[in-house]
Write a protein that holds these residues in place. Structure first.
Motif, PDB file in Angstrom:
ATOM      1  N   ASP A 221       0.812  -1.220   0.000  1.00  0.00           N
ATOM      2  CA  ASP A 221       0.000   0.000   0.000  1.00  0.00           C
ATOM      3  C   ASP A 221       0.845   1.269   0.000  1.00  0.00           C
ATOM      4  OD1 ASP A 221       0.790   0.506   2.678  1.00  0.00           O
ATOM      5  OD2 ASP A 221      -1.003  -0.430   3.507  1.00  0.00           O
ATOM      6  N   GLY A 222       2.159   1.131   0.192  1.00  0.00           N
ATOM      7  CA  GLY A 222       3.053   2.276   0.109  1.00  0.00           C
ATOM      8  C   GLY A 222       3.130   3.138   1.353  1.00  0.00           C
ATOM      9  N   GLY A 223       2.395   2.759   2.412  1.00  0.00           N
ATOM     10  CA  GLY A 223       2.396   3.571   3.612  1.00  0.00           C
ATOM     11  C   GLY A 223       1.509   4.799   3.452  1.00  0.00           C
ATOM     12  N   TYR A 224       1.786   5.825   4.226  1.00  0.00           N
ATOM     13  CA  TYR A 224       0.969   7.040   4.169  1.00  0.00           C
ATOM     14  C   TYR A 224       1.859   8.258   4.394  1.00  0.00           C
ATOM     15  CZ  TYR A 224       1.244   6.525   9.254  1.00  0.00           C
ATOM     16  OH  TYR A 224       1.708   6.374  10.542  1.00  0.00           O
ATOM     17  N   GLU A 225       1.369   9.389   3.955  1.00  0.00           N
ATOM     18  CA  GLU A 225       2.142  10.617   4.088  1.00  0.00           C
ATOM     19  C   GLU A 225       2.392  10.932   5.562  1.00  0.00           C
ATOM     20  OE1 GLU A 225       2.201  15.147   2.219  1.00  0.00           O
ATOM     21  OE2 GLU A 225       0.438  13.846   1.946  1.00  0.00           O
ATOM     22  N   GLY A 226       3.652  11.126   5.900  1.00  0.00           N
ATOM     23  CA  GLY A 226       4.023  11.388   7.277  1.00  0.00           C
ATOM     24  C   GLY A 226       4.380  10.148   8.073  1.00  0.00           C
ATOM     25  N   TYR A 231       6.923   6.543   2.881  1.00  0.00           N
ATOM     26  CA  TYR A 231       5.756   6.735   2.025  1.00  0.00           C
ATOM     27  C   TYR A 231       6.221   6.667   0.578  1.00  0.00           C
ATOM     28  CZ  TYR A 231       1.627   9.112   0.027  1.00  0.00           C
ATOM     29  OH  TYR A 231       0.511   9.439  -0.704  1.00  0.00           O
ATOM     30  N   GLU A 232       5.653   5.730  -0.187  1.00  0.00           N
ATOM     31  CA  GLU A 232       6.062   5.521  -1.566  1.00  0.00           C
ATOM     32  C   GLU A 232       4.878   5.056  -2.395  1.00  0.00           C
ATOM     33  OE1 GLU A 232       9.057   2.473  -1.098  1.00  0.00           O
ATOM     34  OE2 GLU A 232       7.571   0.862  -1.269  1.00  0.00           O
ATOM     35  N   THR A 253       0.420   4.581  -8.942  1.00  0.00           N
ATOM     36  CA  THR A 253       0.603   5.997  -8.627  1.00  0.00           C
ATOM     37  C   THR A 253       0.615   6.212  -7.118  1.00  0.00           C
ATOM     38  OG1 THR A 253      -0.531   6.621 -10.676  1.00  0.00           O
ATOM     39  CG2 THR A 253      -0.332   8.311  -8.972  1.00  0.00           C
ATOM     40  N   LYS A 254       1.513   7.028  -6.660  1.00  0.00           N
ATOM     41  CA  LYS A 254       1.622   7.296  -5.234  1.00  0.00           C
ATOM     42  C   LYS A 254       0.306   7.852  -4.701  1.00  0.00           C
ATOM     43  CE  LYS A 254       4.923   9.388  -2.011  1.00  0.00           C
ATOM     44  NZ  LYS A 254       6.159  10.212  -1.912  1.00  0.00           N
ATOM     45  N   GLY A 255      -0.138   7.317  -3.591  1.00  0.00           N
ATOM     46  CA  GLY A 255      -1.383   7.766  -2.985  1.00  0.00           C
ATOM     47  C   GLY A 255      -2.595   6.945  -3.366  1.00  0.00           C
ATOM     48  N   GLU A 256      -2.464   6.032  -4.352  1.00  0.00           N
ATOM     49  CA  GLU A 256      -3.600   5.188  -4.721  1.00  0.00           C
ATOM     50  C   GLU A 256      -3.861   4.148  -3.627  1.00  0.00           C
ATOM     51  OE1 GLU A 256      -4.382   4.755  -9.349  1.00  0.00           O
ATOM     52  OE2 GLU A 256      -2.418   3.960  -8.821  1.00  0.00           O
TER      53      GLU A 256
END
Length: 357
Positions: A221-226, A231-232, A253-256
């Motif tokens: 899932d790429g983690g989350y901002e912060g 986060y990726e 895409t980052k954030g998806e």
């Protein structure tokens, strides 16, 4: 939000939540006899509210029974229903924040026993008839128990990895993804009950499956901002189970919102969530350009996914807003709508019940 993380609502009702996790006054139980084919849906409920539930859907009649655990046993399921697995005609329902795995009769839904005193159980995997594993979100161990006696028989040291999740077996080895603040797939030797290897992938692999060609698939899932862990962009990984090497990586895409890899019954077609539902052949060298299913509403949150192993029908769980009752969408393998029905709060996982091998 991700189904792997507890869903936290306002603290002001916490004392009510704690009370709701306790014992309940007796009431008149309902007698069930679900002898046909069906589908169990575990509804997480809200973290620390004790409102998890188990729904049962008759795939032939399309009838839904709500909160069958409560109706059959006269007590609530508990706090955060994570997953369910059927083995030898018994259902193993994992209730994460209550620290318990209930064993139920899959026709009457009555409790037959359970494994208690767990830290934060997630999934159950059966190695054989006398050995099974339970992963854990917070404890750096995997619990070993005997399915015949339901006694704990040992633990597996996960070498500091505290968030073990889904498990698949290839030969004598069990592979398990480590999700929360981790990037690992651990390899366990089932003869020694020890971790013997580790495969590094991207940030937070959410799920794990094994296809017909011996290839592991996981999606991060790429983690989350912060996030202190990083986060990726999320990514889909294809790994050879025999050599334990990454064969392909498909980056999104980052954030998806990426999660929930699953397979059809033949294990030759992969499905996953990345905002919408996507489908691809396991031999494909690129991801599809168009989704298999798009979210029906802007406020829909695709949260759970499963494929009927015999009909290849697709079931998708919509958490909506994480507070009201969720919805289940049923489609044919050609994406034609079959049925839509409501279940409990935050439906996240599925378990098919078939009267056949």
């Amino acid at each position: 939000m991700n189904k792997k993380a507890p869903i936290i609502l306002p603290i002001i009702l916490l004392f009510l939540a704690v009370a709701s996790c306790m014992d309940y006054d007796p009431f008149e139980k309902k007698a069930f006899n679900a002898s046909g084919n069906g589908l169990f849906i575990t509804n997480e409920g809200n973290f620390q509210y004790g409102n998890a539930s188990l729904s049962y859907y008759d795939t032939n009649t399309k009838e839904v029974e709500e909160d069958v655990f409560f109706s059959a046993n006269g007590r609530k399921l508990g706090d955060v229903a994570q997953s369910m697995t059927i083995h030898k005609g018994k259902g193993y329902v994992v209730v994460n924040n209550s620290g318990v795995v209930y064993v139920i009769d899959i026709q009457t839904f009555e409790v037959l026993g359970g494994i208690k005193g767990l830290s934060s159980p997630r999934y159950v995997h059966f190695v054989n008839d006398t050995k099974a594993y339970i992963t854990d979100l917070y404890a750096p161990v995997i619990t070993v128990f005997n399915p015949q006696t339901l006694e704990k028989t040992g633990t597996i040291d996960t070498q500091g990895h505290k968030s073990t999740e889904q498990m698949v077996q290839y030969g004598k080895y069990v592979f398990v993804n480590c999700w929360s603040y981790d990037n690992s797939i651990l390899v366990i030797d089932t003869e020694t009950d020890k971790v013997v290897d580790r495969i590094a992938v991207g940030v937070q692999p959410t799920s794990l499956v094994l296809d017909k060609y011996g290839k592991l698939w996981t999606i991060t899932d790429g983690g989350y901002e912060g996030s202190p862990y990083g986060y990726e962009a999320p990514a889909l990984y294809k790994i050879d189970a025999a050599t334990r090497t990454i064969e392909n990586k498909f980056t999104f895409t980052k954030g998806e919102n990426a999660s929930e890899v699953t397979l059809n019954g033949e294990r030759d077609t992969l499905y996953y969530i990345c905002n919408d539902i996507w489908r691809m052949d396991v031999t494909a060298t690129r991801t599809p350009v168009r989704p298999f299913l798009k979210r029906p509403e802007k406020n829909s949150i695709f949260y759970g996914l499963t494929i009927d192993p015999y009909t290849s029908e697709v079931y998708v769980a919509d958490a909506i807003d994480y507070q009201q009752r969720g919805a289940i969408f049923r489609y044919t393998s050609q994406a034609v709508p079959v049925d839509t029905f409501k279940v409990g709060i935050i439906p996240g996982a599925f378990c098919f019940k078939y009267n056949r091998p």
